[in-house]
Write an enzyme that holds these catalytic residues in place. Sequence first.
Site, short mmCIF file in Angstrom:
data_model
loop_
_atom_site.label_atom_id
_atom_site.label_comp_id
_atom_site.label_asym_id
_atom_site.label_seq_id
_atom_site.Cartn_x
_atom_site.Cartn_y
_atom_site.Cartn_z
N CYS A 83 -1.57 140.07 137.02
CA CYS A 83 -2.57 140.45 136.00
C CYS A 83 -3.97 140.31 136.58
CB CYS A 83 -2.39 139.55 134.77
SG CYS A 83 -3.69 139.72 133.53
N CYS A 133 -6.39 138.29 134.47
CA CYS A 133 -6.09 136.86 134.56
C CYS A 133 -6.70 136.25 135.81
CB CYS A 133 -4.57 136.63 134.59
SG CYS A 133 -3.67 137.27 133.17
#
Length: 192
Positions: free
Chosen positions: A109, A112
């Site tokens: 991600c 993230c």
Amino acid sequence: MSSSTQFSPVIQQLYPKKSNQSYISNFKCLKLIPVFPISVNCSKIHLKFRAKAEVLENNSEESSVQDLDNSPASVELQPISSEAQFDRVISEAQQINESVVILWMATWCRKCIYLKPKLEKLAADYFPRTRFYCVDVNNVPHKLVVRAGITKMPTIQLWRDGNKQAEVIGGHKAYLVVTEVRDMIENEDNNL
């Protein structure tokens, strides 16, 4: 500023090996003059530097940079890698009446990965009264992810007294997510 500008002893103490010309190039944004004013457009880093410099100025002549508080610039998010460890972290925080902030993320991600260092800087602001952790959802049992109610990533949750109190789903710009997380922590602190 001219190259003949003399800087305060604080600046000279913080950067002892640099010439005045080096000070000028390093602190153009600060627009330093002997009284040490600060430009309105300077970043938070410069504000923090100015605050520490003022502490030195206000202390005795024998002060040094080491006399300043040793608060970290960032605090690494501690990884949680199992359900047992998650339970232990939540239980320990409950026993000492602390809040826990958990970043639920995945290594694939991008948001993230980009958000994590920004949360580490935020963690330094709340160190040591609030602990910050991260969980890679691909490295823990799916049962834990379901139990925490994670449906999107990144998700930042605030846990207190063994229960999830609030969460922020971070699908937008990192600075907005950090602001929401800060508000979440402050709201929880105000409710105590």
